[in-house]
Design a protein around this motif. Structure first.
Motif, mmCIF file in Angstrom:
data_model
loop_
_atom_site.group_PDB
_atom_site.id
_atom_site.type_symbol
_atom_site.label_atom_id
_atom_site.label_comp_id
_atom_site.label_asym_id
_atom_site.label_seq_id
_atom_site.Cartn_x
_atom_site.Cartn_y
_atom_site.Cartn_z
ATOM 1 N N THR A 1 0.830 -1.201 0.000
ATOM 2 C CA THR A 1 0.000 0.000 0.000
ATOM 3 C C THR A 1 0.866 1.253 0.000
ATOM 4 N N CYS B 1 0.882 5.382 0.630
ATOM 5 C CA CYS B 1 0.138 6.413 1.353
ATOM 6 C C CYS B 1 0.746 7.784 1.085
ATOM 7 N N LEU C 1 -4.353 10.361 -0.002
ATOM 8 C CA LEU C 1 -4.598 9.406 -1.074
ATOM 9 C C LEU C 1 -3.894 8.127 -0.641
ATOM 10 N N ALA D 1 -3.312 4.184 -1.884
ATOM 11 C CA ALA D 1 -3.450 3.192 -2.949
ATOM 12 C C ALA D 1 -3.255 1.821 -2.301
ATOM 13 N N TRP E 1 -6.637 -4.552 0.849
ATOM 14 C CA TRP E 1 -8.029 -4.113 0.844
ATOM 15 C C TRP E 1 -8.993 -5.295 0.995
ATOM 16 N N ARG F 1 -5.301 -2.148 -7.530
ATOM 17 C CA ARG F 1 -5.284 -1.232 -6.386
ATOM 18 C C ARG F 1 -6.662 -0.643 -6.172
ATOM 19 N N LEU G 1 -8.035 2.848 -4.855
ATOM 20 C CA LEU G 1 -7.631 4.212 -4.518
ATOM 21 C C LEU G 1 -8.681 4.830 -3.610
ATOM 22 N N SER H 1 -9.415 8.341 -1.659
ATOM 23 C CA SER H 1 -9.105 9.753 -1.403
ATOM 24 C C SER H 1 -10.080 10.241 -0.342
#
Length: 172
Positions: A88, A90, A104, A106, A112, A143, A145, A147
């Motif tokens: 991940t 960051c 943000l 990822a 996840w 990924r 994402l 936000s």
């Protein structure tokens, strides 16, 4: 990781060194309700952060990472970036005068989709190895994402409830 600043030539010491933030994301879930996700971050020094996650799908995670910092506007805006064992990525921007965080993240597919396995404490060898395994799930483009923006609810200096680290400990 390279340091993108020269602490002696910047406002890093005044703005971030040893600064501890507790902040809440107000995230809308799939049902349209708002959930509070509480995070805690300690800007330990010019190349390390320490954090804990208290709410949301990653609640129960404690970690420390090598980080890079960029000063956007001295005394006002700083960016902090790091890569985790889970794969991940960051990126966080701290708006000092407004007490606001913009991120943000990822997330790797493994992190996840298997967020329960991403919990634990990096200081535990079993947790660390499990996290590294999460990075091997999927390919780099798999990924999620995310936000989000958060409001700082506490801002102080020092470790607080977080455990200090030895800056020589490896991060990956």
């Amino acid at each position: 990781m390279p340091v993108l600043l020269h602490p002696q030539d910047s406002t890093f010491d005044a703005d971030l060194r040893d600064r501890h933030l507790i902040y809440d994301y107000n995230v809308q879930n799939a049902e349209g309700s708002t959930e509070k996700w509480r995070y805690e971050l300690w800007f330990f020094n010019e190349d390390r952060i320490v954090y804990a996650i208290h709410g949301g799908p990653m609640a129960g995670r404690k970690n420390f990472q090598a980080a890079t910092y960029q000063c956007i506007r001295p005394g006002e805006l700083w960016q902090c970036n790091w890569l985790e064992e889970t794969g991940t990525i960051c990126s966080l921007v701290f708006d000092i005068p407004n007490g606001h965080i913009t991120t943000l993240i990822a997330f790797s597919k493994g992190h996840w989709e298997h967020n329960g396995a991403a919990r634990g404490d990096k200081r535990d060898d079993g947790d660390l190895e499990r996290w590294r395994g999460l990075a091997r799930i999927g390919i780099q483009t798999d990924r999620v994402l995310l936000s989000e923006q958060a409001d700082v609810v506490e801002d102080f200096r020092g470790a607080g409830e977080l455990e200090p680290i030895d800056p020589s400990w490896p991060t990956m």
